[in-house]
Design a protein around this motif. Structure first.
Motif, PDB file in Angstrom:
ATOM      1  N   LYS A  87     -17.377 -10.677 -26.637  1.00 59.40           N
ATOM      2  CA  LYS A  87     -18.030 -11.491 -27.667  1.00 59.40           C
ATOM      3  C   LYS A  87     -19.197 -10.695 -28.260  1.00 59.40           C
ATOM      4  O   LYS A  87     -20.125 -10.305 -27.551  1.00 59.40           O
ATOM      5  N   TYR A  88     -19.123 -10.466 -29.593  1.00 58.59           N
ATOM      6  CA  TYR A  88     -20.195  -9.749 -30.265  1.00 58.59           C
ATOM      7  C   TYR A  88     -21.390 -10.687 -30.391  1.00 58.59           C
ATOM      8  O   TYR A  88     -21.294 -11.765 -30.987  1.00 58.59           O
ATOM      9  N   LYS A  89     -22.523 -10.309 -29.837  1.00 62.64           N
ATOM     10  CA  LYS A  89     -23.663 -11.216 -29.717  1.00 62.64           C
ATOM     11  C   LYS A  89     -24.305 -11.564 -31.054  1.00 62.64           C
ATOM     12  O   LYS A  89     -24.897 -12.635 -31.201  1.00 62.64           O
ATOM     13  N   ARG A  90     -24.163 -10.687 -32.029  1.00 61.54           N
ATOM     14  CA  ARG A  90     -24.830 -10.929 -33.307  1.00 61.54           C
ATOM     15  C   ARG A  90     -24.209 -12.093 -34.082  1.00 61.54           C
ATOM     16  O   ARG A  90     -24.915 -12.924 -34.643  1.00 61.54           O
ATOM     17  N   ASP A  91     -22.876 -12.153 -34.138  1.00 65.71           N
ATOM     18  CA  ASP A  91     -22.222 -13.248 -34.879  1.00 65.71           C
ATOM     19  C   ASP A  91     -21.336 -14.121 -33.994  1.00 65.71           C
ATOM     20  O   ASP A  91     -20.675 -15.028 -34.483  1.00 65.71           O
ATOM     21  N   ARG A  92     -21.279 -13.795 -32.684  1.00 67.51           N
ATOM     22  CA  ARG A  92     -20.549 -14.579 -31.690  1.00 67.51           C
ATOM     23  C   ARG A  92     -19.034 -14.576 -31.912  1.00 67.51           C
ATOM     24  O   ARG A  92     -18.323 -15.430 -31.403  1.00 67.51           O
ATOM     25  N   LYS A  93     -18.552 -13.590 -32.653  1.00 66.63           N
ATOM     26  CA  LYS A  93     -17.114 -13.447 -32.861  1.00 66.63           C
ATOM     27  C   LYS A  93     -16.478 -12.787 -31.636  1.00 66.63           C
ATOM     28  O   LYS A  93     -17.093 -11.960 -30.960  1.00 66.63           O
TER      29      LYS A  93
END
Length: 233
Positions: free
Chosen positions: A189-195
């Motif tokens: 999970k990419y923490k910046r956009d939660r994708k």
């Protein structure tokens, strides 16, 4: 004149003249000097708007814009210097792929996850997922781009597996949260956009993400996942 036009005018003047005095001198005619008989007085009159052949630009506006342009120029030069791939004669596709992505990963425009499978210095087959942007911040990639060392997954990376000793390790990074115990397999999970980034080759990688198989002579297998964050900052 509206604000945009005024800014454009100042920018044009700032780039044309090295100093504010040079700009003032350009506005003074030979006739002005003949009647005034004083260059300093002529400059003051231009600065106040009483004399001159062009636009009136305040000293503080000129110097502020000049300083801003210089700061931007130095920042651009610093950014270019930090690109360790710059100027390297890269032959292998993998190193070329890293070089193409270096600047965007350093700036945060793109976040790349690198999957590598190969043998380590002990002849053991290892594989893992590397947070490229995080590695760029924590170590010098000069040794990799110059060919002195090979980039390999470590037990401190997002994912590491030793196929001989069957040691498996997962670690979240400043950019990604690792979701290991999941029915769909390993997810990030990419923490910046939660994708969610799905690294399963049989599945779609996810929103705003791409999967690229990199043909290379340096490794058994290399895959690079590129994620573009859409979150506004």
């Amino acid at each position: 004149m509206d604000q945009d036009e005024a800014s454009t005018t100042v920018d044009n003047i700032v780039t044309q003249f090295n100093t504010y005095e040079d700009f003032l001198d350009s506005q003074i005619t030979t006739l002005d000097l003949y009647y005034l008989e004083d260059e300093g007085l002529a400059r003051q009159l231009v600065e106040l708007g009483y004399r001159g052949t062009g636009e009136v630009v305040k000293r503080e506006d000129f110097e502020a814009r000049k300083a801003a342009i210089e700061i931007a120029r130095l920042a651009e030069r610093t950014q270019k210097k930090t690109l360790t791939s710059a100027g390297k004669d890269l032959q292998d596709n993998f190193l070329k792929a890293l070089a193409v992505r270096e600047e965007d990963n350093r700036s945060g425009k793109v976040s790349s996850v690198i999957f590598i499978r190969d043998k380590n210095s002990h002849g053991q087959e290892v594989s893992g997922y590397i947070d490229y942007a995080h590695r760029l911040k924590t170590e010098d990639f000069e040794v990799y781009f110059s060919g002195k060392k090979r980039l390999l997954p470590r037990p401190t990376d997002m994912s590491f597996y030793n196929w001989d000793s069957h040691i498996a390790v997962w670690n979240s990074t400043p950019n990604y949260q690792v979701i290991a115990n999941n029915p769909e397999g390993l997810l990030f999970k990419y923490k910046r956009d939660r994708k969610i980034l799905n690294v399963d080759p049989k599945a779609q990688p996810g929103d705003n993400s791409t999967r690229s198989l990199i043909p290379t002579e340096l490794y058994i297998q290399v895959v690079i996942f590129d994620h573009v964050s859409r979150r506004k900052t």
